[in-house]
Write a protein that holds these residues in place. Structure first.
Motif, PDB file in Angstrom:
ATOM      1  N   SER A 149      -4.902 -10.310 -18.308  1.00 25.25           N
ATOM      2  CA  SER A 149      -4.215 -10.529 -19.645  1.00 25.25           C
ATOM      3  C   SER A 149      -2.719 -10.187 -19.708  1.00 25.25           C
ATOM      4  O   SER A 149      -2.309  -9.437 -19.067  1.00 25.25           O
ATOM      5  CB  SER A 149      -5.037  -9.896 -20.834  1.00 25.25           C
ATOM      6  N   GLN A 150      -2.187 -10.904 -20.315  1.00 24.77           N
ATOM      7  CA  GLN A 150      -0.614 -10.483 -20.689  1.00 24.77           C
ATOM      8  C   GLN A 150      -0.509  -9.240 -21.278  1.00 24.77           C
ATOM      9  O   GLN A 150       0.560  -8.548 -20.517  1.00 24.77           O
ATOM     10  CB  GLN A 150       0.011 -11.657 -21.556  1.00 24.77           C
ATOM     11  N   PRO A 151      -1.455  -8.646 -22.013  1.00 22.10           N
ATOM     12  CA  PRO A 151      -1.125  -7.314 -22.413  1.00 22.10           C
ATOM     13  C   PRO A 151      -1.458  -6.327 -21.313  1.00 22.10           C
ATOM     14  O   PRO A 151      -0.677  -5.244 -21.078  1.00 22.10           O
ATOM     15  CB  PRO A 151      -2.039  -7.228 -23.609  1.00 22.10           C
ATOM     16  N   SER A 152      -2.269  -6.591 -20.540  1.00 23.20           N
ATOM     17  CA  SER A 152      -2.690  -5.750 -19.127  1.00 23.20           C
ATOM     18  C   SER A 152      -1.479  -5.627 -18.124  1.00 23.20           C
ATOM     19  O   SER A 152      -1.095  -4.816 -17.733  1.00 23.20           O
ATOM     20  CB  SER A 152      -4.004  -6.230 -18.617  1.00 23.20           C
ATOM     21  N   VAL A 153      -0.679  -6.812 -17.925  1.00 18.52           N
ATOM     22  CA  VAL A 153       0.449  -6.964 -17.375  1.00 18.52           C
ATOM     23  C   VAL A 153       1.576  -6.259 -17.717  1.00 18.52           C
ATOM     24  O   VAL A 153       2.165  -5.394 -17.070  1.00 18.52           O
ATOM     25  CB  VAL A 153       0.833  -8.439 -17.159  1.00 18.52           C
ATOM     26  N   CYS A 154       1.824  -6.408 -18.969  1.00 13.22           N
ATOM     27  CA  CYS A 154       2.699  -5.498 -19.676  1.00 13.22           C
ATOM     28  C   CYS A 154       2.569  -4.048 -19.520  1.00 13.22           C
ATOM     29  O   CYS A 154       3.219  -3.232 -19.203  1.00 13.22           O
ATOM     30  CB  CYS A 154       3.052  -5.898 -21.181  1.00 13.22           C
ATOM     31  N   SER A 155       1.373  -3.566 -19.971  1.00 14.97           N
ATOM     32  CA  SER A 155       1.146  -2.044 -19.470  1.00 14.97           C
ATOM     33  C   SER A 155       1.118  -1.619 -18.293  1.00 14.97           C
ATOM     34  O   SER A 155       1.803  -0.682 -17.878  1.00 14.97           O
ATOM     35  CB  SER A 155      -0.323  -1.979 -20.046  1.00 14.97           C
ATOM     36  N   ALA A 156       0.857  -2.628 -17.205  1.00 17.54           N
ATOM     37  CA  ALA A 156       0.902  -2.133 -15.670  1.00 17.54           C
ATOM     38  C   ALA A 156       2.211  -2.153 -15.387  1.00 17.54           C
ATOM     39  O   ALA A 156       2.797  -1.263 -14.557  1.00 17.54           O
ATOM     40  CB  ALA A 156       0.066  -3.246 -14.932  1.00 17.54           C
ATOM     41  N   ILE A 157       3.254  -2.943 -15.671  1.00 19.24           N
ATOM     42  CA  ILE A 157       4.660  -3.105 -15.341  1.00 19.24           C
ATOM     43  C   ILE A 157       5.153  -1.719 -15.923  1.00 19.24           C
ATOM     44  O   ILE A 157       5.866  -1.139 -15.276  1.00 19.24           O
ATOM     45  CB  ILE A 157       5.393  -4.469 -15.995  1.00 19.24           C
ATOM     46  N   SER A 158       4.991  -1.390 -17.058  1.00 16.08           N
ATOM     47  CA  SER A 158       5.542  -0.132 -17.794  1.00 16.08           C
ATOM     48  C   SER A 158       5.102   0.959 -16.928  1.00 16.08           C
ATOM     49  O   SER A 158       5.702   1.880 -16.709  1.00 16.08           O
ATOM     50  CB  SER A 158       5.014  -0.088 -19.163  1.00 16.08           C
ATOM     51  N   GLN A 159       3.871   1.276 -16.725  1.00 15.11           N
ATOM     52  CA  GLN A 159       3.210   2.188 -16.080  1.00 15.11           C
ATOM     53  C   GLN A 159       3.869   2.369 -14.803  1.00 15.11           C
ATOM     54  O   GLN A 159       4.076   3.495 -14.361  1.00 15.11           O
ATOM     55  CB  GLN A 159       1.607   2.281 -15.868  1.00 15.11           C
ATOM     56  N   THR A 160       3.893   1.407 -13.947  1.00 12.97           N
ATOM     57  CA  THR A 160       4.371   1.425 -12.612  1.00 12.97           C
ATOM     58  C   THR A 160       5.873   1.820 -12.573  1.00 12.97           C
ATOM     59  O   THR A 160       6.151   2.493 -11.770  1.00 12.97           O
ATOM     60  CB  THR A 160       4.148   0.102 -11.831  1.00 12.97           C
ATOM     61  N   ILE A 161       6.361   1.089 -13.432  1.00 14.79           N
ATOM     62  CA  ILE A 161       8.248   1.282 -13.512  1.00 14.79           C
ATOM     63  C   ILE A 161       8.291   2.952 -13.959  1.00 14.79           C
ATOM     64  O   ILE A 161       8.997   3.582 -13.474  1.00 14.79           O
ATOM     65  CB  ILE A 161       8.728   0.416 -14.283  1.00 14.79           C
ATOM     66  N   SER A 162       7.673   3.384 -14.799  1.00 12.88           N
ATOM     67  CA  SER A 162       7.868   4.780 -15.007  1.00 12.88           C
ATOM     68  C   SER A 162       7.532   5.763 -14.059  1.00 12.88           C
ATOM     69  O   SER A 162       7.937   6.848 -13.876  1.00 12.88           O
ATOM     70  CB  SER A 162       6.734   4.941 -16.475  1.00 12.88           C
ATOM     71  N   MET A 209       0.656  -1.209   0.011  1.00 14.78           N
ATOM     72  CA  MET A 209      -0.132  -0.036   0.072  1.00 14.78           C
ATOM     73  C   MET A 209       0.853   1.115   0.033  1.00 14.78           C
ATOM     74  O   MET A 209       0.564   2.370  -0.478  1.00 14.78           O
ATOM     75  CB  MET A 209      -0.963  -0.045   0.959  1.00 14.78           C
ATOM     76  N   PHE A 210       2.124   1.244   0.704  1.00 14.65           N
ATOM     77  CA  PHE A 210       2.972   2.395   0.869  1.00 14.65           C
ATOM     78  C   PHE A 210       3.213   2.643  -0.740  1.00 14.65           C
ATOM     79  O   PHE A 210       3.333   3.730  -1.091  1.00 14.65           O
ATOM     80  CB  PHE A 210       4.074   2.084   1.473  1.00 14.65           C
ATOM     81  N   VAL A 211       3.710   1.554  -1.451  1.00 14.90           N
ATOM     82  CA  VAL A 211       4.239   2.005  -2.777  1.00 14.90           C
ATOM     83  C   VAL A 211       3.170   2.300  -3.594  1.00 14.90           C
ATOM     84  O   VAL A 211       3.185   3.389  -4.434  1.00 14.90           O
ATOM     85  CB  VAL A 211       5.032   0.571  -3.507  1.00 14.90           C
ATOM     86  N   THR A 212       1.847   1.797  -3.462  1.00 12.32           N
ATOM     87  CA  THR A 212       0.746   2.214  -4.453  1.00 12.32           C
ATOM     88  C   THR A 212       0.494   3.627  -4.049  1.00 12.32           C
ATOM     89  O   THR A 212       0.207   4.663  -4.980  1.00 12.32           O
ATOM     90  CB  THR A 212      -0.372   1.390  -4.104  1.00 12.32           C
ATOM     91  N   ASP A 213       0.406   4.128  -2.893  1.00  8.86           N
ATOM     92  CA  ASP A 213       0.002   5.360  -2.347  1.00  8.86           C
ATOM     93  C   ASP A 213       1.029   6.435  -3.019  1.00  8.86           C
ATOM     94  O   ASP A 213       0.488   7.560  -3.180  1.00  8.86           O
ATOM     95  CB  ASP A 213      -0.156   5.387  -0.756  1.00  8.86           C
ATOM     96  N   LEU A 214       2.357   5.928  -3.164  1.00  5.17           N
ATOM     97  CA  LEU A 214       3.323   7.031  -3.869  1.00  5.17           C
ATOM     98  C   LEU A 214       2.921   7.375  -5.010  1.00  5.17           C
ATOM     99  O   LEU A 214       3.136   8.401  -5.629  1.00  5.17           O
ATOM    100  CB  LEU A 214       4.735   6.489  -3.836  1.00  5.17           C
ATOM    101  N   ILE A 215       2.475   6.411  -5.888  1.00  7.62           N
ATOM    102  CA  ILE A 215       1.995   6.698  -7.335  1.00  7.62           C
ATOM    103  C   ILE A 215       0.811   6.391  -7.726  1.00  7.62           C
ATOM    104  O   ILE A 215       0.448   6.231  -9.004  1.00  7.62           O
ATOM    105  CB  ILE A 215       3.146   5.641  -8.353  1.00  7.62           C
ATOM    106  N   ARG A 216      -0.178   6.388  -6.806  1.00  9.06           N
ATOM    107  CA  ARG A 216      -1.565   6.272  -7.158  1.00  9.06           C
ATOM    108  C   ARG A 216      -2.146   7.124  -8.297  1.00  9.06           C
ATOM    109  O   ARG A 216      -2.692   6.671  -9.375  1.00  9.06           O
ATOM    110  CB  ARG A 216      -2.470   6.352  -5.801  1.00  9.06           C
ATOM    111  N   ASP A 217      -1.865   8.505  -8.198  1.00  8.28           N
ATOM    112  CA  ASP A 217      -2.261   9.472  -9.296  1.00  8.28           C
ATOM    113  C   ASP A 217      -2.003   8.983 -10.834  1.00  8.28           C
ATOM    114  O   ASP A 217      -2.370   9.064 -11.420  1.00  8.28           O
ATOM    115  CB  ASP A 217      -1.648  10.724  -8.850  1.00  8.28           C
ATOM    116  N   ALA A 218      -0.516   8.634 -10.776  1.00  6.65           N
ATOM    117  CA  ALA A 218      -0.150   7.961 -12.047  1.00  6.65           C
ATOM    118  C   ALA A 218      -0.614   6.776 -12.378  1.00  6.65           C
ATOM    119  O   ALA A 218      -0.547   6.677 -13.707  1.00  6.65           O
ATOM    120  CB  ALA A 218       1.503   7.980 -11.924  1.00  6.65           C
ATOM    121  N   LEU A 249      10.495  13.116  -8.864  1.00  6.59           N
ATOM    122  CA  LEU A 249       9.969  13.314  -7.361  1.00  6.59           C
ATOM    123  C   LEU A 249       9.885  12.235  -6.408  1.00  6.59           C
ATOM    124  O   LEU A 249       9.873  12.134  -5.212  1.00  6.59           O
ATOM    125  CB  LEU A 249       8.611  13.886  -7.630  1.00  6.59           C
ATOM    126  N   ILE A 250       9.631  10.775  -6.897  1.00 10.06           N
ATOM    127  CA  ILE A 250       9.662   9.694  -6.259  1.00 10.06           C
ATOM    128  C   ILE A 250      11.098   9.365  -6.059  1.00 10.06           C
ATOM    129  O   ILE A 250      11.441   8.808  -4.839  1.00 10.06           O
ATOM    130  CB  ILE A 250       8.949   8.688  -7.173  1.00 10.06           C
TER     131      ILE A 250
END
Length: 136
Positions: free
Chosen positions: A50-63, A1-10, A69-70
């Motif tokens: 789905s695999q494309p959803s996982v790929c997109s989630a990974i890309s968004q999260t790492i970005s 939850m800590f990590v999620t809260d840091l980047i929730r808006d993005a 600022l993070i």
């Protein structure tokens, strides 16, 4: 939850679709992928995405985690000469390594089986590693 809260808006989807992936699920799928090294299809099977959803989630999260600022909240690196020299001197005094500016990387070293001085193979957290099984 800590990590999620840091980047929730993005990570919050701007779509009005009912099945948008929650920021928590994006972080979970990214952390699972990074921690296990499994292919994305395995993560998608395990988490119901789905695999494309996982790929997109990974890309968004790492970005999002890579945003200055993070990053600057957790990684501090001296940028001026006096600060760098002070870090080099401090690390030399602690570990005897010349020219080192940081001490945040943990490198696993396996104790050679022929070593009689196990104390040399202890990291800065006082954690000792297993002996290797191969003969030198």
């Amino acid at each position: 939850m800590f990590v999620t809260d840091l980047i929730r808006d993005a990570l919050t989807s701007q779509t009005q679709r009912r099945n948008a992936i929650a920021p928590e699920m994006k972080v979970i799928s990214t952390l699972r992928y990074l921690a296990t090294g499994k292919i994305q299809q395995c993560s998608s099977d395990d988490l119901g995405l789905s695999q494309p959803s996982v790929c997109s989630a990974i890309s968004q999260t790492i970005s999002a985690l890579s945003e200055p600022l993070i990053v600057l909240q957790f990684i501090l690196f001296p940028l001026d000469i006096p600060s760098m020299q002070a870090k080099k001197t401090a690390f030399m005094n602690i570990a005897g390594f010349p020219g080192v500016v940081g001490d945040g990387t943990h490198i696993r070293i396996i104790v050679p089986s022929a070593s009689e001085d196990d104390g040399v193979y202890v990291n800065r957290n006082r954690c000792q590693h297993k002996r290797s099984s191969w003969k030198e």
